[in-house]
Scaffold this active site. Structure first.
Site, mmCIF file in Angstrom:
data_model
loop_
_atom_site.group_PDB
_atom_site.id
_atom_site.type_symbol
_atom_site.label_atom_id
_atom_site.label_comp_id
_atom_site.label_asym_id
_atom_site.label_seq_id
_atom_site.Cartn_x
_atom_site.Cartn_y
_atom_site.Cartn_z
ATOM 1 N N ARG A 172 1.715 3.963 -3.389
ATOM 2 C CA ARG A 172 1.483 5.406 -3.242
ATOM 3 C C ARG A 172 2.772 6.184 -3.518
ATOM 4 O O ARG A 172 2.773 7.199 -4.220
ATOM 5 C CB ARG A 172 0.973 5.699 -1.821
ATOM 6 C CG ARG A 172 -0.486 5.339 -1.600
ATOM 7 C CD ARG A 172 -0.825 5.229 -0.114
ATOM 8 N NE ARG A 172 -2.268 5.073 0.118
ATOM 9 C CZ ARG A 172 -2.934 3.939 -0.073
ATOM 10 N NH1 ARG A 172 -2.304 2.867 -0.508
ATOM 11 N NH2 ARG A 172 -4.243 3.887 0.168
ATOM 12 N N ARG A 193 -14.255 -5.509 -12.301
ATOM 13 C CA ARG A 193 -14.175 -4.696 -11.081
ATOM 14 C C ARG A 193 -14.510 -3.237 -11.418
ATOM 15 O O ARG A 193 -13.911 -2.638 -12.314
ATOM 16 C CB ARG A 193 -12.792 -4.807 -10.447
ATOM 17 C CG ARG A 193 -12.491 -6.212 -9.975
ATOM 18 C CD ARG A 193 -11.094 -6.364 -9.411
ATOM 19 N NE ARG A 193 -10.932 -5.673 -8.125
ATOM 20 C CZ ARG A 193 -9.817 -5.710 -7.410
ATOM 21 N NH1 ARG A 193 -8.766 -6.395 -7.843
ATOM 22 N NH2 ARG A 193 -9.735 -5.074 -6.265
ATOM 23 N N SER A 224 0.830 -1.213 0.000
ATOM 24 C CA SER A 224 0.000 0.000 0.000
ATOM 25 C C SER A 224 0.863 1.261 0.000
ATOM 26 O O SER A 224 0.624 2.192 -0.776
ATOM 27 C CB SER A 224 -0.912 0.015 1.228
ATOM 28 O OG SER A 224 -1.780 -1.076 1.210
ATOM 29 N N GLY A 253 -5.358 -4.286 -8.562
ATOM 30 C CA GLY A 253 -6.441 -3.317 -8.381
ATOM 31 C C GLY A 253 -5.958 -1.944 -7.966
ATOM 32 O O GLY A 253 -6.457 -0.921 -8.447
ATOM 33 N N ASP A 310 -8.988 -6.031 4.713
ATOM 34 C CA ASP A 310 -8.036 -6.988 4.140
ATOM 35 C C ASP A 310 -7.613 -8.087 5.112
ATOM 36 O O ASP A 310 -7.044 -9.095 4.688
ATOM 37 C CB ASP A 310 -6.780 -6.261 3.637
ATOM 38 C CG ASP A 310 -6.979 -5.653 2.257
ATOM 39 O OD1 ASP A 310 -7.982 -6.005 1.600
ATOM 40 O OD2 ASP A 310 -6.149 -4.832 1.842
#
Length: 407
Positions: free
Chosen positions: A27, A98, A23, A69, A290
């Site tokens: 970013r 999706r 994550s 994703g 998650d």
């Protein structure tokens, strides 16, 4: 590749180094593309991060992000403001199922040129990058936080920054705060008050090394292993007690299941406590969806029930994770029910052995079920799917004492 997992060893002693957070890495990769004088350390070696890096560095007209994703959402925003560049952003068959419409409409509100190649609302999408001057946008608050983070990450490079109004109840606040904290680390001014988020423009940042903390989602499987062991002392690096990652809630959640966590320098150590009493675990995982798969499998292994809510985003992940959990846990002998937003497991001490767990092209299905091998032999189908977020997972399990056979 199908793997048979078993172990005669329920006493776990190990030191494991876990790669950087997917994550945070994704970013920071986008921010590095916008501000090339940023240097990154301890980045994730996951498939998703490699796909993201390749897409940001490449010049192809068709950008295929496969199952990633996060990359789909972040790159949609990135290419929308990449002036003069036109791309078609596509992915795997599942990625084409999706939804992306909420993010596309938000970017179109700002003036972005994005169109659908096939079915409206879903990839592949054609993006014509251009300069964006508008700054105000409304977006539903209960969507995946990645849509919101995608907008926040490009905001410093917009002429007038961005002001996002979140409509309704907000989902996954920790991930939004993670994005804002990374922007703040680069001295980019932000605010988050009520349902309004602002990011102010900043065309350049000072050179800086940004070190990625290790991935808490990946750590979740070791919390599960510690909980299901007879004895355990598992040290994981590199982690800190005050984390940007929402999944650091694992410390508090697994304390209820007999796992004590301590921190020293950049390591955390998980120790199994000899006695704990818990009949049913009730959790709202709205901020940490998650880790739902890991938690419910741990509960099955401990013979306790659970009722988990706040799970609506799981239906649009790599697979419909709620339905996948219902099917696979039922194979193991569990009594489980799911709704669009929740999961309920009835306490039972029965676990069927040598069950084949289908993984549905979902890395978390493979890894969440693996710790059950401490209780019964278990077979994980298509085990290579773990490379999406944690390529070293099976080697690390061998290091901790698991016997793993390809069948």
């Amino acid at each position: 590749m199908n793997l048979l997992l078993q172990t005669s060893q329920a006493d776990l002693q190990a030191q494991i180094a876990i790669t950087g957070s997917k994550s945070e890495t994704n970013r920071l990769l986008l921010l590095q593309a916008l501000f090339p004088n940023i240097t990154l350390a301890n980045t994730s070696n996951s498939d998703d991060s490699e796909v993201m890096q390749k897409a940001l560095k490449g010049n192809d007209e068709i950008v295929d992000i496969h199952h990633a994703g996060t990359a789909m959402r972040f790159l949609t925003a990135y290419f929308a403001v990449n002036e003069g560049r036109e791309v078609v952003l596509t992915g795997s068959p599942r990625m084409k199922e999706r939804p992306i419409k909420v993010l596309v409409e938000a970017l179109q509100q700002l003036g972005a040129q994005i169109s659908y190649e096939n079915e409206e609302g879903y990839p592949p999408i054609r993006i014509k990058g251009q300069k964006i001057k508008a700054s105000k946008v409304n977006i539903p608050a209960n969507v995946s936080s990645q849509y919101i983070s995608a907008l926040l990450l490009i905001a410093p490079k917009l002429e007038n920054g961005i002001e996002i109004t979140l409509v309704g109840e907000i989902t996954s606040i920790p991930y939004i705060k993670m994005t804002l904290a990374l922007l703040n680390d680069l001295n980019i001014q932000t605010s988050f008050e009520g349902n309004t988020i602002k990011v102010y423009p900043k065309m350049a940042v000072e050179s800086k090394v940004m070190t990625v903390e290790s991935d808490w989602s990946s750590a979740s499987y070791f919390f599960s292993l510690a909980a299901l062991s007879n004895e355990a002392s598992i040290s994981l690096s590199s982690y800190k007690e005050t984390s940007l990652q929402g999944d650091s809630a694992l410390v508090e959640i697994y304390a209820k299941m007999g796992v004590k966590t301590s921190f020293e320098e950049n390591k955390m150590t998980l120790v199994k406590q000899p006695n704990f009493e818990l009949k049913t675990l009730n959790l709202d995982l709205n901020n940490t969806p998650d880790i739902a798969q890991t938690i419910v499998v741990t509960c099955l292994g401990l013979g306790i029930g659970c009722h988990l809510t706040g799970l609506h985003t799981l239906k649009i992940k790599e697979t419909d994770r709620l339905e996948a959990l219902r099917i696979e846990l039922t194979k193991l002998g569990a009594t489980i029910s799911v709704t669009n937003n929740s999961l309920t497991l009835i306490a039972s001490n029965k676990i069927n052995s040598n069950v084949k767990i289908a993984t549905y092209n979902d890395h978390r299905m493979a890894m969440a079920f693996a710790p059950l091998a401490l209780k019964v032999p278990i077979i994980i189908e298509n085990a290579e799917v773990v490379s999406k977020s944690y390529p070293d997972f099976w080697e690390d399990l061998k290091h901790i004492g698991f016997q793993i056979f390809q069948i």
